[in-house]
Write a protein that holds these residues in place. Structure first.
Motif, PDB file in Angstrom:
ATOM      1  N   HIS A 286       0.850  -1.188   0.000  1.00 16.02           N
ATOM      2  CA  HIS A 286       0.000   0.000   0.000  1.00 16.02           C
ATOM      3  C   HIS A 286       0.886   1.238   0.000  1.00 16.02           C
ATOM      4  CE1 HIS A 286      -3.113   2.831   0.952  1.00 16.02           C
ATOM      5  NE2 HIS A 286      -2.651   3.075   2.156  1.00 16.02           N
TER       6      HIS A 286
ATOM      7  N   HIS B 261      -7.271   6.167   9.629  1.00 12.85           N
ATOM      8  CA  HIS B 261      -6.723   6.444   8.292  1.00 12.85           C
ATOM      9  C   HIS B 261      -7.751   6.057   7.230  1.00 12.85           C
ATOM     10  CE1 HIS B 261      -4.324   6.469   4.744  1.00 12.85           C
ATOM     11  NE2 HIS B 261      -4.160   5.168   4.675  1.00 12.85           N
TER      12      HIS B 261
ATOM     13  N   HIS C  56      -8.110   5.487   3.200  1.00 13.63           N
ATOM     14  CA  HIS C  56      -7.357   5.336   1.949  1.00 13.63           C
ATOM     15  C   HIS C  56      -7.911   6.275   0.867  1.00 13.63           C
ATOM     16  CE1 HIS C  56      -5.239   1.168   2.429  1.00 13.63           C
ATOM     17  NE2 HIS C  56      -5.374   1.744   3.601  1.00 13.63           N
TER      18      HIS C  56
HETATM   19 CU    CU Z   1      -3.274   4.244   3.377  1.00 13.04          CU
END
Ligand code: CU
Ligand code: C2O
Ligand code: CU
Length: 512
Positions: A146, A442, A444
């Motif tokens: 990632h 978090h 994405h």
């Molecule tokens: Cu991330």
């Protein structure tokens, strides 16, 4: 009774007896009890606290290392790289035996990728990680890479559904069409992210925006990435990662602090301004960064790039995966001055300081610190803006084991997404934390703006663009983002990696 812990020690001692590194690496393949396996038999916390202490390591004896910047193969506008995830050997402190790491190209931390805004990068990630077949049925590691903070298509985002099989590879396409900033790439294995990142699978990725050159910030040898992490070590130098019931609750903390893979390094600096791109690559530790001289850190950027204007900070709180772009001005300090980068005001012992800057020479400082760094635009929020609410909670299992949930659900990659967001929508997402733990949340794909902390309205421009923010214990945060550019499924989760692995993660979907 042979505990799992003793088995880990045995395996580790077995490794030390081997002389040749290549042999040593060969032994890592399917070697029962090797030190880089995740125990599924949980060690009781009492046993853990008795054994928990790394060897004593004198601070500031090793020089800071700066990870190599990889050179790409250039074809047209696109920059191509190949990285191989594999075991490697690293010397992390003068007095610590060599450590077996899992790294990109065998390096801990991984090499730095420097991209340019608007120029695509393709990274071929090859999985040569040693098998842990035979260990508790864990089988072969299945990494997914990632690029944290990146605006990329779903299939390039490192979702654990798209894992790389043993000896396989995957090409990740990064368009780099977002703001210039410091990102980092790391493993995102299903249920094993904490374990894998702890063993070294993380590196810095920078997007340089040529339009920012006019600001004349410190550059070249005065622009330095600092990945900060904490680790426990066995006496033989191996990483000591134990997911006992305490760690399931708090996340795994280390009693030694490392910068760029060196325990408490020193760094010789000239008496001038430096730019440091600080990435918190720790599994669970939140730092309160400050300088021992009491001089401020000049924060110029956050997760999503430059702030509108520099902010003088006596303390910068940095949770796992958050980044702080800071300038430190050593210009007024006499030669011989030593400046500690401290972990917190009251910290003592082996975790008191991350590193020491030694001012050892004068220099001409031709860099600037402009009053204005970037333009800012608040996201359009109105009474009609969709607000979603997510509750971050813990469920206690037999024997004190923890499961972490979002809206009552523990991560299941085949479950329906927790939210479906119309493409292009600006939404407010509120995260409510009824637990007594910090949850660095978090999301994405997007960078968000901070609207509220514990119900108190915030000036989003003061926080800058963010992709991770702590939902404090017993509190709540509200952020806003525009979900655009791609459709498909993305993750959001707590970046305390043990909370993530134990379920505090979910898919959301952007729908056309
Ligand atoms: Cu991330
Ligand atoms: Cu840096 Cu899904 O994480
Ligand atoms: Cu958490």
């Amino acid at each position: 009774m042979i505990t799992r812990r003793k088995m880990i020690h045995r395996g580790a001692l077995g490794l030390v007896a081997l002389a040749a590194p290549s042999k040593l690496l060969a032994q890592l393949v399917a070697k029962p009890g090797d030190p880089i396996c995740r125990p599924t038999v949980l060690v009781k916390s009492a046993a853990r606290s008795l054994a928990k202490s790394s060897p004593i390591l004198t601070p500031f004896v090793d020089a800071l290392r700066i990870p190599p910047v990889l050179a790409p193969a250039v074809r047209g506008k696109t920059h191509f790289y190949t990285l191989t995830m594999r075991a490697g050997l690293a010397k992390l402190h003068r007095d610590l035996p060599t450590t077996v790491v899992w790294g990109f190209n065998g390096l801990y931390p991984g090499p730095t990728i420097r991209a340019t805004k608007g120029q695509p990068v393709v990274i071929r990630q090859v999985n040569h990680l040693p098998d842990h077949a035979g260990h508790d049925g864990m089988g072969a590691p299945l990494p997914a890479v990632h690029l944290h903070g990146a605006h990329v298509a779903p299939l390039d985002d490192g979702h654990p559904r798209e894992a790389i099989p043993a000896f396989g590879f995957r090409d990740y396409h990064y368009p780099n069409h977002q703001r210039g900033t410091t990102l980092f790439y790391h493993d995102h294995s299903h249920g094993m992210t904490g374990h894998h990142v702890y063993h070294g699978l993380a590196g810095t990725y920078q997007i340089d925006d040529p339009a920012e050159q006019i600001l004349n910030l410190p550059r070249g040898e005065f622009d330095i990435p600092l990945m900060i992490q904490d680790r426990n070590f066995h006496a033989n130098g191996s990483f000591d990662y134990v997911l006992d019931t305490v760690a399931q609750e708090t996340g795994v903390f280390g009693d030694r602090l490392l910068v760029n893979g060196v325990v408490q390094p020193h760094f010789k600096v000239a008496a001038r301004k430096y730019r440091f791109r600080i990435v918190n690559g720790s599994n669970a530790r939140i730092y309160e960064l400050q300088l021992s001289t009491g001089q401020p850190l000049i924060q110029i950027g956050t997760d999503g790039g430059l702030l509108p204007k520099p902010a003088l900070k006596s303390v910068i709180e940095l949770a796992p995966s958050e980044r702080a772009d800071v300038v430190i001005d050593f210009g007024a300090l006499p030669i011989g001055t030593q400046v500690l980068l401290k972990n917190c005001a009251a910290c003592t012992g082996s975790t008191a300081a991350l590193m020491r800057f030694d001012v050892d020479r004068t220099a001409v400082d031709d860099s600037d610190m402009p009053d204005c760094l970037a333009t800012w635009e608040d996201l359009p929020i109105s009474a009609q803006t969709t607000t979603r609410q997510f509750t971050l909670d813990r469920q206690l299992g037999p024997g004190g084991t923890s499961t972490w949930v979002i809206n009552g659900q523990s991560f299941d990659m085949n479950a329906a997404p927790l939210a479906q967001v119309p493409h292009g929508a600006v939404e407010k997402w509120r995260f409510i934390n009824p637990t007594n733990h910090h949850h660095p949340i978090h999301i994405h794909l997007i960078q968000f703006q901070v609207l509220e902390l514990n119900g108190v309205p915030q000036d989003p421009s003061a926080h800058g663009w963010k992709d991770t923010l702590v939902a404090p214990p017993g509190g709540q945060i509200t952020v806003a983002a525009r979900f655009a550019g791609y459709t498909g499924r993305y993750l959001f989760h707590c970046h305390n990696l043990e909370h993530e692995d134990l379920g505090m993660m979910a898919d959301y979907e952007i729908v056309a």
